[in-house]
Design a protein around this motif. Structure first.
Motif, PDB file in Angstrom:
ATOM      1  N   PRO A 262     -13.128  19.032  72.464  1.00  0.00           N
ATOM      2  CA  PRO A 262     -11.791  19.393  72.945  1.00  0.00           C
ATOM      3  C   PRO A 262     -10.757  19.343  71.818  1.00  0.00           C
ATOM      4  CG  PRO A 262     -12.831  17.755  74.375  1.00  0.00           C
ATOM      5  CD  PRO A 262     -13.613  17.799  73.098  1.00  0.00           C
ATOM      6  N   LEU A 263      -9.794  20.255  71.905  1.00  0.00           N
ATOM      7  CA  LEU A 263      -8.675  20.296  70.963  1.00  0.00           C
ATOM      8  C   LEU A 263      -7.386  20.375  71.773  1.00  0.00           C
ATOM      9  CD1 LEU A 263      -7.516  20.400  68.138  1.00  0.00           C
ATOM     10  CD2 LEU A 263      -8.057  22.833  68.038  1.00  0.00           C
ATOM     11  N   TRP A 264      -6.700  19.234  71.875  1.00  0.00           N
ATOM     12  CA  TRP A 264      -5.442  19.161  72.616  1.00  0.00           C
ATOM     13  C   TRP A 264      -4.293  19.559  71.703  1.00  0.00           C
ATOM     14  CZ3 TRP A 264      -6.163  18.502  77.684  1.00  0.00           C
ATOM     15  CH2 TRP A 264      -7.366  17.926  78.104  1.00  0.00           C
ATOM     16  N   SER A 265      -3.222  20.085  72.302  1.00  0.00           N
ATOM     17  CA  SER A 265      -2.215  20.797  71.515  1.00  0.00           C
ATOM     18  C   SER A 265      -0.849  20.124  71.428  1.00  0.00           C
ATOM     19  CB  SER A 265      -2.024  22.207  72.090  1.00  0.00           C
ATOM     20  OG  SER A 265      -3.179  22.974  71.922  1.00  0.00           O
ATOM     21  N   GLU A 266      -0.779  18.809  71.698  1.00  0.00           N
ATOM     22  CA  GLU A 266       0.541  18.161  71.635  1.00  0.00           C
ATOM     23  C   GLU A 266       1.233  18.395  70.293  1.00  0.00           C
ATOM     24  OE1 GLU A 266      -1.723  15.429  74.551  1.00  0.00           O
ATOM     25  OE2 GLU A 266      -2.181  16.697  72.817  1.00  0.00           O
ATOM     26  N   THR A 267       0.482  18.359  69.195  1.00  0.00           N
ATOM     27  CA  THR A 267       1.097  18.485  67.868  1.00  0.00           C
ATOM     28  C   THR A 267       0.819  19.820  67.201  1.00  0.00           C
ATOM     29  OG1 THR A 267      -0.809  17.568  66.655  1.00  0.00           O
ATOM     30  CG2 THR A 267       0.780  15.995  67.564  1.00  0.00           C
TER      31      THR A 267
ATOM     32  N   THR B  43      -3.000   9.483  57.149  1.00  0.00           N
ATOM     33  CA  THR B  43      -2.106  10.408  56.436  1.00  0.00           C
ATOM     34  C   THR B  43      -2.130  11.822  57.003  1.00  0.00           C
ATOM     35  OG1 THR B  43      -3.784  11.125  54.815  1.00  0.00           O
ATOM     36  CG2 THR B  43      -2.580   9.092  54.330  1.00  0.00           C
ATOM     37  N   THR B  44      -2.997  12.108  57.975  1.00  0.00           N
ATOM     38  CA  THR B  44      -3.117  13.465  58.510  1.00  0.00           C
ATOM     39  C   THR B  44      -1.787  13.907  59.121  1.00  0.00           C
ATOM     40  OG1 THR B  44      -5.433  13.005  59.027  1.00  0.00           O
ATOM     41  CG2 THR B  44      -4.472  14.973  60.006  1.00  0.00           C
ATOM     42  N   ARG B  45      -1.351  15.109  58.754  1.00  0.00           N
ATOM     43  CA  ARG B  45      -0.013  15.572  59.144  1.00  0.00           C
ATOM     44  C   ARG B  45       0.075  15.997  60.608  1.00  0.00           C
ATOM     45  NH1 ARG B  45      -0.153  21.202  59.151  1.00  0.00           N
ATOM     46  NH2 ARG B  45      -1.951  22.130  58.092  1.00  0.00           N
ATOM     47  N   LEU B  46      -1.058  16.238  61.258  1.00  0.00           N
ATOM     48  CA  LEU B  46      -1.106  16.656  62.655  1.00  0.00           C
ATOM     49  C   LEU B  46      -1.927  15.655  63.453  1.00  0.00           C
ATOM     50  CD1 LEU B  46      -1.946  20.434  62.051  1.00  0.00           C
ATOM     51  CD2 LEU B  46       0.287  19.533  62.754  1.00  0.00           C
ATOM     52  N   GLY B  47      -1.886  15.823  64.768  1.00  0.00           N
ATOM     53  CA  GLY B  47      -2.796  15.067  65.608  1.00  0.00           C
ATOM     54  C   GLY B  47      -2.272  13.716  66.048  1.00  0.00           C
ATOM     55  N   LEU B  48      -3.103  13.051  66.860  1.00  0.00           N
ATOM     56  CA  LEU B  48      -2.813  11.734  67.414  1.00  0.00           C
ATOM     57  C   LEU B  48      -3.906  10.771  66.958  1.00  0.00           C
ATOM     58  CD1 LEU B  48      -1.898  12.958  71.025  1.00  0.00           C
ATOM     59  CD2 LEU B  48      -0.328  12.520  69.116  1.00  0.00           C
ATOM     60  N   SER B  49      -3.764   9.508  67.344  1.00  0.00           N
ATOM     61  CA  SER B  49      -4.771   8.529  66.905  1.00  0.00           C
ATOM     62  C   SER B  49      -5.103   7.502  67.974  1.00  0.00           C
ATOM     63  CB  SER B  49      -4.282   7.820  65.635  1.00  0.00           C
ATOM     64  OG  SER B  49      -3.048   7.153  65.864  1.00  0.00           O
ATOM     65  N   TRP B  50      -4.734   7.768  69.251  1.00  0.00           N
ATOM     66  CA  TRP B  50      -4.940   6.768  70.290  1.00  0.00           C
ATOM     67  C   TRP B  50      -6.416   6.454  70.516  1.00  0.00           C
ATOM     68  CZ3 TRP B  50      -8.001   8.301  74.245  1.00  0.00           C
ATOM     69  CH2 TRP B  50      -8.097   9.675  74.502  1.00  0.00           C
ATOM     70  N   ALA B  51      -7.308   7.422  70.285  1.00  0.00           N
ATOM     71  CA  ALA B  51      -8.740   7.182  70.498  1.00  0.00           C
ATOM     72  C   ALA B  51      -9.401   6.642  69.240  1.00  0.00           C
ATOM     73  CB  ALA B  51      -9.437   8.468  70.943  1.00  0.00           C
ATOM     74  N   ALA B  52      -9.014   7.197  68.079  1.00  0.00           N
ATOM     75  CA  ALA B  52      -9.629   6.800  66.810  1.00  0.00           C
ATOM     76  C   ALA B  52      -9.098   7.701  65.715  1.00  0.00           C
ATOM     77  CB  ALA B  52     -11.156   6.918  66.882  1.00  0.00           C
ATOM     78  N   TYR B  53      -9.325   7.314  64.483  1.00  0.00           N
ATOM     79  CA  TYR B  53      -9.300   8.249  63.374  1.00  0.00           C
ATOM     80  C   TYR B  53     -10.720   8.790  63.260  1.00  0.00           C
ATOM     81  CZ  TYR B  53      -4.843   6.114  62.176  1.00  0.00           C
ATOM     82  OH  TYR B  53      -3.550   5.663  62.222  1.00  0.00           O
TER      83      TYR B  53
ATOM     84  N   LYS C 294     -15.118  10.486  69.202  1.00  0.00           N
ATOM     85  CA  LYS C 294     -16.102  11.202  68.393  1.00  0.00           C
ATOM     86  C   LYS C 294     -15.857  12.708  68.374  1.00  0.00           C
ATOM     87  CE  LYS C 294     -18.781   7.757  67.127  1.00  0.00           C
ATOM     88  NZ  LYS C 294     -18.993   7.417  65.695  1.00  0.00           N
ATOM     89  N   ALA C 295     -15.496  13.279  69.529  1.00  0.00           N
ATOM     90  CA  ALA C 295     -15.486  14.734  69.682  1.00  0.00           C
ATOM     91  C   ALA C 295     -14.096  15.343  69.827  1.00  0.00           C
ATOM     92  CB  ALA C 295     -16.338  15.138  70.892  1.00  0.00           C
ATOM     93  N   TYR C 296     -13.048  14.532  69.979  1.00  0.00           N
ATOM     94  CA  TYR C 296     -11.710  15.097  70.145  1.00  0.00           C
ATOM     95  C   TYR C 296     -11.182  15.581  68.793  1.00  0.00           C
ATOM     96  CZ  TYR C 296     -10.591  13.988  75.041  1.00  0.00           C
ATOM     97  OH  TYR C 296     -10.544  13.968  76.415  1.00  0.00           O
ATOM     98  N   LEU C 297     -11.010  16.880  68.681  1.00  0.00           N
ATOM     99  CA  LEU C 297     -10.595  17.471  67.411  1.00  0.00           C
ATOM    100  C   LEU C 297      -9.109  17.284  67.132  1.00  0.00           C
ATOM    101  CD1 LEU C 297     -12.617  20.814  67.501  1.00  0.00           C
ATOM    102  CD2 LEU C 297     -13.289  18.619  66.514  1.00  0.00           C
ATOM    103  N   ASP C 298      -8.352  16.784  68.116  1.00  0.00           N
ATOM    104  CA  ASP C 298      -6.925  16.547  67.879  1.00  0.00           C
ATOM    105  C   ASP C 298      -6.659  15.151  67.321  1.00  0.00           C
ATOM    106  OD1 ASP C 298      -7.811  16.061  70.687  1.00  0.00           O
ATOM    107  OD2 ASP C 298      -5.902  15.002  70.771  1.00  0.00           O
ATOM    108  N   MET C 299      -7.684  14.329  67.175  1.00  0.00           N
ATOM    109  CA  MET C 299      -7.493  13.031  66.542  1.00  0.00           C
ATOM    110  C   MET C 299      -7.322  13.209  65.034  1.00  0.00           C
ATOM    111  SD  MET C 299      -7.429  10.679  68.883  1.00  0.00           S
ATOM    112  CE  MET C 299      -6.585  11.852  69.951  1.00  0.00           C
ATOM    113  N   LYS C 300      -6.452  12.412  64.449  1.00  0.00           N
ATOM    114  CA  LYS C 300      -6.231  12.483  63.010  1.00  0.00           C
ATOM    115  C   LYS C 300      -7.511  12.141  62.246  1.00  0.00           C
ATOM    116  CE  LYS C 300      -1.323  11.084  63.142  1.00  0.00           C
ATOM    117  NZ  LYS C 300      -0.722  12.128  62.292  1.00  0.00           N
ATOM    118  N   TYR C 301      -7.648  12.723  61.066  1.00  0.00           N
ATOM    119  CA  TYR C 301      -8.759  12.365  60.191  1.00  0.00           C
ATOM    120  C   TYR C 301      -8.570  10.958  59.631  1.00  0.00           C
ATOM    121  CZ  TYR C 301      -9.952  17.369  60.181  1.00  0.00           C
ATOM    122  OH  TYR C 301     -10.306  18.648  60.545  1.00  0.00           O
ATOM    123  N   ASP C 302      -7.341  10.651  59.238  1.00  0.00           N
ATOM    124  CA  ASP C 302      -6.984   9.332  58.718  1.00  0.00           C
ATOM    125  C   ASP C 302      -5.478   9.163  58.918  1.00  0.00           C
ATOM    126  OD1 ASP C 302      -5.535  10.515  56.559  1.00  0.00           O
ATOM    127  OD2 ASP C 302      -7.315  10.542  55.296  1.00  0.00           O
TER     128      ASP C 302
END
Length: 531
Positions: free
Chosen positions: A465-470, A426-436, A416-424
């Protein structure tokens, strides 16, 4: 007898003393602004009482008034003037006087509605002026951020605009649901510069965020100067560190103090995090003696987790940890110090308990209150230790037991709150292990109903939180944070009765012109009717 200076002389003196010259750029004609309401603000105010007869218009004669002797109000007044001058082109002198016959924005400590508490404010708008009252400078500052949103969006322009600067009339009574409204920025997986961090702080402050959690160390990099272990930054934060080896760099103590000061001026408290006993490969690959076998592992630039652990039975480990805590505490004026504690899969449960029983007293020894990710609750820590919940589930026995004992919880569920998760997908940044996580996903949840047994009274607040892997640039930070960060900010500030997706998406869409003028690289979610 010395004569008191007249208001005319005060105005003349203040105008001459302005720290900036009025912009020479010609005024730019702006299109007519849409009609605004007191309720158009993010986060949604607690109570609004509109008065259509009370519309106030800023003009070149407008002054910002603060009560004589109130240094805190005077500072907030100058911040407000600095914000409004570029687009209006008005002098907006800040005058510590009791009253003026001129149109004014008055910033006053005391006299507000009793409900505003220590962080809220009362804002009154009549045709004669705007008055913001609060019990603290933080409350006054929050009120000025509301006023900023009540003005036309072109107030964010860097050059003078030709428009009518109106504020809708009426009264706002406003105060936060939770005392803690946070954002986290990861510097370890990719280093972000002081300029990038302070630019993010400026954006956070507009939405009444009051804590910035800096994730300073991890397997991929060590990002804060420690004098007693100097290679942590030159090696652990040096060339080749970060995910893919693309994120070297670190904060000197002077840099860190500058960030803390910039945040404090915007009533944001910095919380440093030193993650341990896991997520420690950057330190262990730099100092071989921090490993049980005395052999330094190679640096890591991948995104794997859970493989590193400090040597629990070695006294050198606790000398190292105490050195770090002592030096970080000394440059951190805020009350909290985050010690991580998550994903320590390479540490046995018994060793994890031993480690925390040794380290938690060290945090207290140096005058700080310990924060930790929710795994820390398995050791039954003292009740002043704060748990940060990052899980994706709705049950957690250790967390519920801690809440029953009296520990406070900051809610940051990763789905819900991790800002590094992709929106969907097609999102060019971010991860998706928790959710879109689309904007509505970030908005439609209740922190006090997220985890069974962890109710309203146990919640200290929320954090995004905003993690910076990507992430690599400030544009990347902005793209992942906006527009979801305002959703989390509203969850932390606004009442549950005001929670309404249709209202929020409309108010959020109206933020777009402001972000464009501020050059914020936001994600244009199809869920939002952008202005």
């Amino acid at each position: 007898m010395r004569r008191r200076p007249t208001l005319t002389r005060l105005l003349a003196t203040a105008a001459l003393a302005l720290p900036i010259a009025l912009p020479a750029t010609p005024a730019v004609a702006a299109p007519p602004a849409p009609t605004r309401q007191l309720s158009d603000v993010i986060p949604a105010p607690v109570e609004t009482r509109p008065d259509a007869r009370g519309t106030f218009t800023l003009d070149p004669r407008t002054v910002i008034r603060t009560a004589p002797g109130s240094t805190d109000a005077w500072r907030v007044g100058h911040q407000l003037a600095d914000t409004l001058r570029p687009a209006t082109g008005y002098p907006l002198p800040v005058l510590p006087v009791h009253a003026t016959p001129l149109p004014e924005i008055a910033l006053l400590l005391g006299g507000a509605d009793a409900r505003v508490g220590q962080q809220g404010y009362q804002l009154d708008v009549t045709h004669r002026g705007v008055t913001i009252r609060a019990n603290t400078a933080a409350g006054l500052f929050a009120g000025t951020q509301t006023l900023r949103q009540l003005l036309p969006a072109t107030i964010e322009a860097a050059h003078r605009q030709r428009t009518t600067w109106t504020v809708p009339g009426g009264r706002i009574i406003d105060h936060p649901r939770f005392a803690y409204r946070g954002a986290m920025l990861d510097l370890a997986r990719h280093f972000h510069t002081v300029d990038e961090i302070t630019a993010y702080i400026d954006l956070l402050s507009q939405y009444k965020i009051n804590y910035l959690h800096l994730h300073l160390t991890d397997d991929q990099g060590w990002r804060i100067q420690i004098d007693s272990w100097p290679k942590l930054t030159t090696v652990g934060g040096g060339p080749g560190t970060g995910v893919d080896g693309a994120g070297p760099g670190y904060l000197t103590k002077a840099d860190y103090r500058a960030v803390v000061a910039h945040a404090a001026a915007r009533h944001i408290t910095v919380i440093p995090e030193i993650d341990m006993p896991g997520h420690t490969n950057a330190a262990q690959s730099t100092y071989a003696e921090l490993n049980c076998d005395g052999v330094a592992p190679p640096p890591r630039t991948d995104m794997a987790v859970g493989y590193s652990s400090l040597c629990i039975e070695d006294e050198l480990t606790y000398r190292f940890v105490e050195d770090v805590i002592r030096e970080i505490a000394a440059i951190t004026p805020g009350p909290f110090l985050h010690i991580g504690g998550d994903e320590a899969h390479a540490t046995t449960d018994e060793d994890y308990r031993t480690f925390m029983q040794r380290v938690l007293p060290l945090v207290a020894k140096y005058g700080k209150r310990a924060f930790g990710w929710n795994e820390i609750m398995q050791v039954d820590p003292p009740t002043d230790v704060v748990a940060q919940y990052w899980g994706t589930g709705t049950t957690n026995a250790d967390l519920a037991e801690a809440a029953a004992r009296g520990n406070k919880v900051v809610m940051s569920p990763a789905n819900k709150a991790y800002l590094d998760m992709k929106y969907d997908p097609t999102t060019r940044l971010g991860l998706s292990w928790a959710a879109y996580i689309e904007v509505r996903d970030a908005y439609d949840w209740n922190p006090a109903q997220r985890v069974t047994g962890v109710g309203e009274q146990a919640i200290l607040g929320v954090e995004a939180p905003l993690w910076s892997e990507t992430l690599r640039t400030l544009d990347d930070i902005e793209y992942m944070a906006f527009p979801r960060l305002p959703a989390i900010a509203e969850l932390g500030w606004s009442t549950t009765t005001s929670h309404d997706w249709e209202s929020f998406r409309t108010r959020l869409g109206a933020q777009a012109p402001r972000w464009r003028l501020q050059q914020v690289d936001f994600y244009p979610s199809p869920q939002v009717p952008w202005t």
